[in-house]
Design a protein around this motif. Structure first.
Motif, short mmCIF file in Angstrom:
data_model
loop_
_atom_site.label_atom_id
_atom_site.label_comp_id
_atom_site.label_asym_id
_atom_site.label_seq_id
_atom_site.Cartn_x
_atom_site.Cartn_y
_atom_site.Cartn_z
N PHE A 1 -19.66 -8.58 2.14
CA PHE A 1 -18.66 -7.78 1.15
C PHE A 1 -16.78 -8.46 1.64
O PHE A 1 -16.10 -8.11 1.27
N ARG A 2 -17.07 -9.01 2.56
CA ARG A 2 -15.91 -9.58 3.32
C ARG A 2 -15.08 -10.32 2.15
O ARG A 2 -13.80 -10.68 2.77
N ASP A 3 -15.40 -11.28 1.33
CA ASP A 3 -14.09 -11.87 0.23
C ASP A 3 -13.63 -10.72 -0.50
O ASP A 3 -12.33 -11.30 -0.73
N HIS A 4 -14.28 -9.37 -0.49
CA HIS A 4 -13.51 -8.63 -1.11
C HIS A 4 -11.60 -8.85 -0.60
O HIS A 4 -11.04 -8.02 -1.30
N PHE A 5 -12.41 -8.50 0.98
CA PHE A 5 -10.76 -8.23 1.68
C PHE A 5 -9.81 -9.46 2.08
O PHE A 5 -8.75 -8.81 2.98
N CYS A 6 -10.60 -11.15 1.89
CA CYS A 6 -9.24 -12.08 1.90
C CYS A 6 -8.75 -12.38 0.80
O CYS A 6 -9.00 -13.11 -0.09
N GLN A 7 -7.94 -11.92 0.67
CA GLN A 7 -6.54 -11.92 -0.29
C GLN A 7 -6.36 -13.50 -0.85
O GLN A 7 -6.54 -13.32 -1.93
N GLN A 8 -6.50 -14.39 -0.47
CA GLN A 8 -6.43 -15.92 -0.48
C GLN A 8 -8.01 -16.03 -1.29
O GLN A 8 -7.85 -17.20 -1.95
N LEU A 9 -8.44 -15.64 -1.34
CA LEU A 9 -9.89 -15.74 -2.51
C LEU A 9 -9.81 -14.53 -3.42
O LEU A 9 -10.94 -14.77 -3.99
N ASP A 10 -8.90 -13.84 -2.99
CA ASP A 10 -9.11 -13.71 -4.63
C ASP A 10 -9.00 -13.76 -5.98
O ASP A 10 -10.24 -13.25 -6.77
N ASN A 11 -8.67 -14.66 -6.02
CA ASN A 11 -8.81 -15.82 -7.75
C ASN A 11 -9.80 -16.95 -7.11
O ASN A 11 -10.54 -17.87 -8.06
N SER A 12 -11.00 -16.55 -6.07
CA SER A 12 -11.82 -17.87 -6.33
C SER A 12 -13.25 -16.97 -6.80
O SER A 12 -13.48 -15.71 -7.42
N VAL A 13 -14.34 -17.93 -6.67
CA VAL A 13 -15.55 -17.22 -7.63
C VAL A 13 -16.20 -15.99 -6.80
O VAL A 13 -17.39 -15.36 -6.95
N VAL A 14 -16.15 -15.82 -5.32
CA VAL A 14 -16.55 -15.18 -4.43
C VAL A 14 -15.41 -14.28 -4.15
O VAL A 14 -16.06 -13.13 -3.68
N GLY A 15 -14.34 -14.33 -4.91
CA GLY A 15 -12.68 -13.33 -4.63
C GLY A 15 -13.71 -11.68 -5.25
O GLY A 15 -14.06 -11.40 -6.34
N ILE A 16 -12.55 -10.76 -5.24
CA ILE A 16 -12.75 -9.36 -5.47
C ILE A 16 -12.74 -9.44 -7.37
O ILE A 16 -13.64 -8.72 -8.31
N ARG A 17 -12.07 -10.33 -7.75
CA ARG A 17 -11.47 -10.63 -9.00
C ARG A 17 -13.09 -10.84 -10.20
O ARG A 17 -13.24 -10.61 -10.96
N SER A 18 -13.77 -12.53 -9.25
CA SER A 18 -14.75 -12.39 -9.88
C SER A 18 -15.95 -11.66 -9.74
O SER A 18 -16.34 -11.44 -10.52
N THR A 19 -15.67 -10.81 -9.13
CA THR A 19 -16.96 -9.60 -9.24
C THR A 19 -16.49 -8.87 -10.54
O THR A 19 -17.25 -8.20 -10.75
N ILE A 20 -15.32 -8.39 -10.48
CA ILE A 20 -14.64 -6.70 -11.06
C ILE A 20 -15.27 -8.10 -12.62
O ILE A 20 -16.12 -7.05 -13.79
N THR A 21 -15.24 -9.01 -12.92
CA THR A 21 -15.44 -10.10 -14.40
C THR A 21 -16.90 -9.72 -14.07
O THR A 21 -17.30 -9.81 -15.34
N LYS A 22 -17.77 -9.66 -13.24
CA LYS A 22 -19.12 -9.88 -13.15
C LYS A 22 -20.18 -7.98 -14.09
O LYS A 22 -20.43 -7.98 -15.22
N LEU A 23 -18.88 -7.44 -13.60
CA LEU A 23 -19.20 -5.66 -13.71
C LEU A 23 -18.57 -5.85 -15.48
O LEU A 23 -19.39 -4.74 -16.09
N SER A 24 -17.71 -6.40 -15.80
CA SER A 24 -17.00 -6.66 -17.16
C SER A 24 -18.20 -7.01 -17.98
O SER A 24 -18.85 -6.60 -19.50
N GLN A 25 -18.77 -7.67 -17.26
CA GLN A 25 -19.66 -9.42 -18.25
C GLN A 25 -21.29 -8.04 -17.94
O GLN A 25 -21.81 -8.08 -19.48
N LEU A 26 -21.51 -7.41 -17.55
CA LEU A 26 -22.71 -6.39 -17.47
C LEU A 26 -22.85 -5.70 -18.05
O LEU A 26 -23.80 -5.27 -19.15
N LEU A 27 -21.65 -4.61 -18.19
CA LEU A 27 -21.41 -3.98 -19.31
C LEU A 27 -21.45 -4.47 -20.81
O LEU A 27 -22.01 -3.99 -21.78
N LYS A 28 -20.48 -5.30 -21.11
CA LYS A 28 -20.44 -5.95 -22.32
C LYS A 28 -22.27 -6.71 -22.82
O LYS A 28 -22.82 -6.46 -23.85
N GLU A 29 -23.39 -6.97 -22.10
CA GLU A 29 -24.58 -7.08 -21.80
C GLU A 29 -25.29 -6.40 -22.23
O GLU A 29 -26.10 -5.90 -23.08
N HIS A 30 -24.98 -5.43 -21.40
CA HIS A 30 -25.93 -3.76 -22.41
C HIS A 30 -25.05 -2.73 -23.02
O HIS A 30 -25.58 -2.16 -24.04
#
Length: 453
Positions: A318-347
């Motif tokens: 989870f270390r990438d979630h704590f790195c502000q420089q990676l917030d907008n990257s594919v491994v950052g926290i915003r990308s992970t939150i987007t995955k949650l949104s997609q998962l909810l949409k799927e189910h």
């Protein structure tokens, strides 16, 4: 755009209870167990995800009795959006729990533990027998090797390494300078022995001067670290204020706080790219609590060292979630939150559309804390431990399991969310109501099975 109909699996009897209040959910009954497993002081093969457990019962063994941080749900037949319809299922499930406990005890008693089987069993819950969760978590995190014969050597090596970290990284610059001086003095002629311990002005190097601003200056680095250390100190003192283990004026609580501070300071110094980020103390707390309460005295005495290495391993996913420089990257926290949104949409597209399109509840408003703190703030402490049993059992790492649990949390209160507006939904999601953890984990596993199928 044509809305998808509600999936058939959401219309099953499992989801059909009538109440709208989630604040009153069936409480789990406690089963007291006195068995104690002790142990003295790997690369795991690629594993398949754990098989889905049988539908759970509210009856589960309570953990090491930490104080509750949220009100326990009351027993009410009209307490949950999701309820059990067949009492016989609860009896059968209790039998399954006893069988699962026997399987786990048999597995960890082997000379060479099968990590794949251990993950499968642990994913369905670890019994609250003193010392068991401590041992199993260390195995799941790779801190202990599968071969019990190697435990003593491995633990001795790691604990010695942590001791060296403390000596090197928690030392005051004055002491470092004194040691450097002592080393130099030993090389001097005996005629100068009376001056040992003191440096003349000409002998004080630039890097050793307290006013030096050089990047290699130990004093400059010390002053930079001071701000981080002060932040760690404030956060550690706020960790679970309702638990005497972490909070209070007792010597025991102060020693535990000091251990947490040491771990976080050493981690920050060894990881300059991340250092310390607020919230890491909340992730550290469950690990240290479990290891410090190990009934084996030697393990409890070295809880700080064991916790450090397990914390590093857990945070590596989870270390990438704590790195502000990676917030907008594919491994950052915003990308992970987007995955949650997609998962909810799927189910559950109906619920997804109501939250994000109709009421415009951005998942970052609630999911950021859920994900970065691994749900430690959404449930009482004992329930968090059971959730972590499942998180740590995933052979692919805890993130995918974490997202499924977050999605299940949304689905469990879908009726209230569908009936709510922006304000009420945001309040509900930022103050998640008490729920049956066994059932929550079962629904999360159901989502996994559906995704595979």
């Amino acid at each position: 755009m044509v809305n998808k109909r509600v999936p058939d699996w959401l219309n099953s009897s499992l989801w059909s209870s009538t109440p709208l209040e989630d604040d009153e959910r069936p409480s789990r009954q406690s089963t007291n167990t006195t068995t104690t497993i002790s142990y003295s002081p790997t690369v795991e093969p690629t594993l398949d995800p754990p098989t889905p457990p049988a539908p759970p019962s509210p009856t589960r063994v309570e953990p090491e009795k930490p104080p509750e941080t949220k009100d326990s749900p009351s027993n009410d037949s009209h307490s949950s959006d999701l309820s059990y319809n067949d009492i016989s299922e609860e009896v059968d499930s209790s039998t399954v729990d006893i069988s699962r406990q026997s399987q786990l005890l048999a597995e960890i008693s082997k000379k060479v533990i099968n990590i794949r089987d251990l993950r499968r069993i642990s994913s369905q819950g670890i019994p609250d027998i003193p010392g068991i969760r401590s041992m199993v978590w260390k195995l799941l995190l790779g801190y202990l090797p599968p071969d019990r014969g190697l435990w003593s050597l491995e633990l001795t090596k790691r604990r010695l390494q942590y001791k060296q970290f403390k000596e090197e990284l928690l030392m005051n610059p004055s002491e470092i300078t004194w040691r450097l001086d002592k080393t130099r003095s030993c090389d001097k002629d005996n005629s100068k022995s009376e001056s040992r311990g003191l440096l003349s002005r000409s002998e004080i190097t630039h890097g050793e001067h307290p006013l030096s601003l050089g990047k290699t200056s130990i004093w400059n680095q010390f002053f930079q670290d001071t701000e981080i250390i002060e932040q760690i100190d404030r956060d550690v003192k706020r960790t679970h204020p309702g638990m005497h283990f972490f909070s209070g004026d007792s010597q025991f609580a102060e020693c535990n706080q000091e251990a947490l501070k040491n771990i976080l300071i050493i981690f920050a110094k060894l990881n300059p790219g991340i250092k310390y980020v607020q919230g890491m103390n909340e992730i550290l707390a469950p690990l240290f609590y479990i290891f410090r309460n190990d009934p084996e005295e030697e393990n409890a005495a070295f809880a700080e060292a064991d916790t450090f290495f397990c914390f590093v391993e857990l945070l590596s996913g989870f270390r990438d979630h704590f790195c502000q420089q990676l917030d907008n990257s594919v491994v950052g926290i915003r990308s992970t939150i987007t995955k949650l949104s997609q998962l909810l949409k799927e189910h559950d597209e109906e619920l997804w559309r109501h939250l994000e399109v109709t009421t415009k509840v951005n998942p970052q408003f609630y999911a950021f804390r859920w994900i970065t703190l691994l749900l430690t703030q959404e449930f009482n402490f004992s329930d968090s431990l059971h959730i972590w049993d499942t998180l740590l059992s995933d052979p692919e790492g805890p993130q995918e399991t974490l997202l499924r649990i977050c999605c299940a949390m949304l689905i469990l209160i879908r009726r209230r969310l569908l009936a709510g507006d922006f304000t009420s939904n945001l309040k509900l999601l930022q103050n998640y109501p008490p729920t049956n953890i066994s059932h929550l984990l079962y629904v999360a596993n159901t989502l996994r099975v559906r995704s595979i199928g």
